[in-house]
Design a protein around this motif. Structure first.
Motif, PDB file in Angstrom:
ATOM      1  N   ASP A  47      -6.950   6.161  29.102  1.00  0.00           N
ATOM      2  CA  ASP A  47      -6.591   4.929  28.399  1.00  0.00           C
ATOM      3  C   ASP A  47      -7.397   3.736  28.894  1.00  0.00           C
ATOM      4  N   GLN A  67      -1.934   7.347  20.984  1.00  0.00           N
ATOM      5  CA  GLN A  67      -3.075   7.466  20.078  1.00  0.00           C
ATOM      6  C   GLN A  67      -4.295   8.019  20.810  1.00  0.00           C
ATOM      7  N   ASP A  68      -4.514   7.573  22.048  1.00  0.00           N
ATOM      8  CA  ASP A  68      -5.640   8.095  22.827  1.00  0.00           C
ATOM      9  C   ASP A  68      -5.457   9.575  23.160  1.00  0.00           C
ATOM     10  N   VAL A  70      -3.801  11.750  21.295  1.00  0.00           N
ATOM     11  CA  VAL A  70      -4.009  12.490  20.054  1.00  0.00           C
ATOM     12  C   VAL A  70      -5.492  12.608  19.731  1.00  0.00           C
ATOM     13  N   ASN A  71      -6.267  11.593  20.077  1.00  0.00           N
ATOM     14  CA  ASN A  71      -7.691  11.582  19.759  1.00  0.00           C
ATOM     15  C   ASN A  71      -8.552  12.376  20.737  1.00  0.00           C
ATOM     16  N   LEU A  72      -7.949  12.950  21.769  1.00  0.00           N
ATOM     17  CA  LEU A  72      -8.739  13.753  22.705  1.00  0.00           C
ATOM     18  C   LEU A  72      -9.265  15.002  22.016  1.00  0.00           C
ATOM     19  N   GLN A  73     -10.471  15.388  22.395  1.00  0.00           N
ATOM     20  CA  GLN A  73     -11.037  16.618  21.863  1.00  0.00           C
ATOM     21  C   GLN A  73     -10.560  17.796  22.693  1.00  0.00           C
ATOM     22  N   ASP A  76     -12.129  18.052  26.153  1.00  0.00           N
ATOM     23  CA  ASP A  76     -11.561  17.120  27.123  1.00  0.00           C
ATOM     24  C   ASP A  76     -10.215  17.624  27.642  1.00  0.00           C
TER      25      ASP A  76
END
Length: 105
Positions: A47, A67-68, A70-73, A76
């Motif tokens: 974050d 949100q961060d 959820v956006n992880l690949q 990662d």
């Protein structure tokens, strides 16, 4: 990200968190301290929100963290999971060494 980079990063994160966990467990005479601290470290890695904002502005900080996350690949997540496995293995190694009679500090 290249598969070689993922392999090297996962080994580095495993060794890094194993080493930090082993040293903290040895110095603080606690077995699972790094496994408890690990989520805080992950939040600091992922974050962009300053850590104190989680206490002063939780209504804005936690949704941004969600949100961060959820956006992880997948890559990662894999690297972070391997780091967490390193902390768990360090706790297991400390327990085994203490059971065999080794006293660290």
């Amino acid at each position: 990200m290249n598969i070689v980079q993922v392999f090297v990063l996962s080994i580095l994160f495993f060794v890094l968190f194993f080493g930090i966990g082993f040293i903290l467990n040895m110095l603080l005479r606690s077995t699972w301290i790094m496994a408890i601290i690990f989520p805080i470290i992950v939040v600091l890695i992922i974050d962009d929100v300053p850590f104190m904002n989680y206490f002063t502005q939780p209504g804005e900080s936690f949704p941004a963290l969600g949100q961060d996350l959820v956006n992880l690949q997948v890559v990662d997540l894999f690297i972070l999971i391997v780091g967490f496995i390193g902390t768990i293995v360090s706790g297991i190694v400390i327990r085994i060494l203490r059971a065999k009679g080794y006293q660290m500090f």
